[in-house]
Motif scaffolding. Structure first.
Motif, short mmCIF file in Angstrom:
data_model
loop_
_atom_site.label_atom_id
_atom_site.label_comp_id
_atom_site.label_asym_id
_atom_site.label_seq_id
_atom_site.Cartn_x
_atom_site.Cartn_y
_atom_site.Cartn_z
N GLU A 90 -13.42 -6.30 -8.61
CA GLU A 90 -15.12 -6.40 -7.45
C GLU A 90 -15.11 -7.55 -7.06
O GLU A 90 -14.86 -7.97 -6.34
CB GLU A 90 -15.97 -5.57 -7.82
N ASP A 91 -15.51 -8.50 -8.13
CA ASP A 91 -15.36 -9.62 -8.51
C ASP A 91 -14.53 -10.67 -7.35
O ASP A 91 -14.94 -11.90 -6.42
CB ASP A 91 -16.27 -10.20 -9.09
N ARG A 109 -11.94 -9.27 -5.50
CA ARG A 109 -12.10 -9.54 -4.15
C ARG A 109 -12.32 -9.55 -3.45
O ARG A 109 -12.35 -9.93 -2.19
CB ARG A 109 -12.39 -7.41 -4.74
N ASP A 110 -13.87 -9.15 -3.73
CA ASP A 110 -14.89 -10.36 -2.90
C ASP A 110 -14.79 -11.62 -2.08
O ASP A 110 -15.31 -12.36 -1.29
CB ASP A 110 -16.42 -9.91 -3.40
N ARG A 111 -14.23 -12.34 -3.00
CA ARG A 111 -13.69 -13.86 -3.67
C ARG A 111 -12.93 -14.15 -2.67
O ARG A 111 -12.62 -15.10 -1.07
CB ARG A 111 -13.71 -14.43 -4.92
N LYS A 136 -12.53 -11.69 -0.05
CA LYS A 136 -12.79 -11.22 1.06
C LYS A 136 -13.06 -12.38 2.50
O LYS A 136 -13.93 -12.45 3.42
CB LYS A 136 -13.91 -10.20 1.08
N ARG A 137 -14.04 -13.03 1.13
CA ARG A 137 -15.11 -14.34 1.24
C ARG A 137 -14.37 -15.14 2.03
O ARG A 137 -14.75 -16.30 3.32
CB ARG A 137 -16.38 -14.81 0.41
N ASP A 163 -9.95 -3.17 -0.96
CA ASP A 163 -10.54 -1.25 -0.17
C ASP A 163 -10.38 -1.37 1.40
O ASP A 163 -9.83 -2.04 2.14
CB ASP A 163 -11.61 -1.79 -0.45
N SER A 165 -11.89 -2.26 3.77
CA SER A 165 -12.16 -3.53 4.92
C SER A 165 -10.69 -4.27 5.57
O SER A 165 -10.86 -5.07 5.67
CB SER A 165 -13.06 -4.24 4.27
N SER A 206 -15.34 -6.60 8.94
CA SER A 206 -16.81 -5.99 7.86
C SER A 206 -17.75 -6.52 8.96
O SER A 206 -18.22 -7.84 9.77
CB SER A 206 -16.85 -7.07 6.49
N GLU A 211 -20.95 -6.93 8.17
CA GLU A 211 -22.09 -6.87 6.87
C GLU A 211 -22.83 -8.30 6.84
O GLU A 211 -21.85 -8.98 7.16
CB GLU A 211 -21.55 -6.57 5.77
N VAL A 231 -22.62 -11.40 5.40
CA VAL A 231 -22.59 -12.25 4.75
C VAL A 231 -23.78 -13.99 4.50
O VAL A 231 -23.81 -14.36 5.19
CB VAL A 231 -21.07 -12.92 4.44
#
Length: 371
Positions: free
Chosen positions: A103-104, A106-108, A110-111, A148, A150, A167, A169, A171
């Protein structure tokens, strides 16, 4: 502003050995992925350029006996290579960390994509950034497990395949989150936020530059995740956005650093100016440019001067263990050279002694003949 050498940042092995570690990890992965756990040199001997190996692959593998173990194969006496038990153990730990921190990671990713102007990046650029982000080679290819809903693959205007993120959301960048923790930033539009500064020892700025920097810090902070189309590209506010983008980009990376030339591919997609490399030079209290390894490496100072500000990447500890094996390999090769020199000297000494004995025997024989 003149560049000034900083011995501390020039001595960080996790940064400067990363350039060599990358092809080591690539070769390690090829061996680990093979069902037999070993490969003949013929499998990789002609893939040096693709794997970014700086010399002949066989010679490169032999430089790291703590990682790669050489043996003679079953056919034609070809050299084969497998991982040493120590390297194999670290490989298993690396896979476990990637699984636990999916998950971490994936978040990097995504950012990184959300910082682009259209929230899309060409797939080849994403793959080129995987090493810096700490993503496994197959992270993007293994969509079901790692991406995911997104994420989506798209066809870009120039015919390239791209990876997009949808997204809604909001950030927040590292600068925004840390400023909020200190109670000096509240997230209002065009609100000012100051960058943490870390001057190198002995680095002095001219008074005029110090005055400009103080005013620069008071300018509105535009997050790298926000729309910037309304900004004048020649304004100081636009420069502050670019500096903030570079700060956020390096904060996502494993070593919080990158070869400066490797970041240039992002210019077009992230709205950076043509001379974006000058931003590193104009802000020496935020970035350090190391000239080791015959390249220019941009380092985010905050990551090493204030460890509480930017969290450690999950894979940083694993990579340090590989670097420890690289050091062990250097020690092994050094011992081999010393041992070989000793053997050579011993052989030379033996030859001299043998020569003396032969000469003495010949002399005695000659005396006997004469008598």
């Amino acid at each position: 502003m003149k560049w000034k050498k900083d011995p501390y940042f020039d001595s960080l092995d996790q940064i400067h050995k990363s350039i060599v570690l990358k092809p080591i990890i690539s070769l390690k992965n090829l061996i680990a992925q093979n069902p037999s756990g070993c490969i003949p040199i013929s499998d990789v001997s002609k893939r040096g350029i693709q794997l970014e190996v700086p010399m002949k692959v066989a010679r490169f593998l032999r430089l790291y006996p703590s990682i790669f173990e050489e043996f003679t194969g079953p056919k034609h006496n070809l050299p084969w290579f497998r991982l040493t038990p120590e390297a194999d153990e670290i490989d298993r730990e690396e896979k476990r960390v990637c699984e636990e921190c999916r998950e971490d990671l994936r978040d990097r990713l995504k950012r990184l994509i959300l910082m682009s102007e259209k929230k899309i990046l060409p797939l080849k650029i994403v793959q080129g950034m995987q090493w810096y982000l700490g993503l496994p080679d197959d992270f993007v290819r293994n969509t079901d497990a790692n991406l995911d809903e997104s994420f989506r693959f798209v066809q870009m205007e120039d015919g390239l395949q791209g990876l997009a993120v949808e997204s809604s959301e909001k950030v927040l960048s590292v600068v925004q989150r840390n400023a909020m923790k200190r109670g000096v930033y509240f997230g209002a539009p065009m609100e000012a936020a100051e960058f943490p500064l870390f001057p190198s020892k002995g680095l002095r700025l001219r008074r005029k530059i110090v005055g400009w920097l103080e005013e620069f810090q008071k300018l509105p902070y535009v997050s790298p995740y926000e729309d910037f189309s309304h900004l004048d590209p020649d304004s100081d506010v636009s420069e502050k956005r670019v500096v903030g983008l570079l700060h956020e980009l390096l904060s996502l990376f494993v070593e919080h650093s990158a070869e400066r030339k490797k970041l240039l591919c992002l210019k077009k997609h992230m709205g950076m100016p043509q001379k974006v490399h000058k931003a590193f030079e104009r802000h020496p209290h935020m970035f350090y440019l190391s000239l080791r390894n015959r390249t220019c490496t941009a380092i985010l100072k905050e990551a090493y001067r204030d460890e509480s500000a930017i969290g450690r990447h999950p894979l940083s500890g694993v990579r340090m263990k590989y670097i420890d094996l690289m050091r062990e390999s250097a020690a092994i090769l050094k011992n081999r050279r010393v041992k070989n020199r000793f053997v050579d000297r011993l052989d030379s000494h033996t030859e001299i002694e043998d020569g003396k004995e032969i000469a003495e025997c010949s002399y005695l024989s000659d005396r006997g003949v004469q008598n």
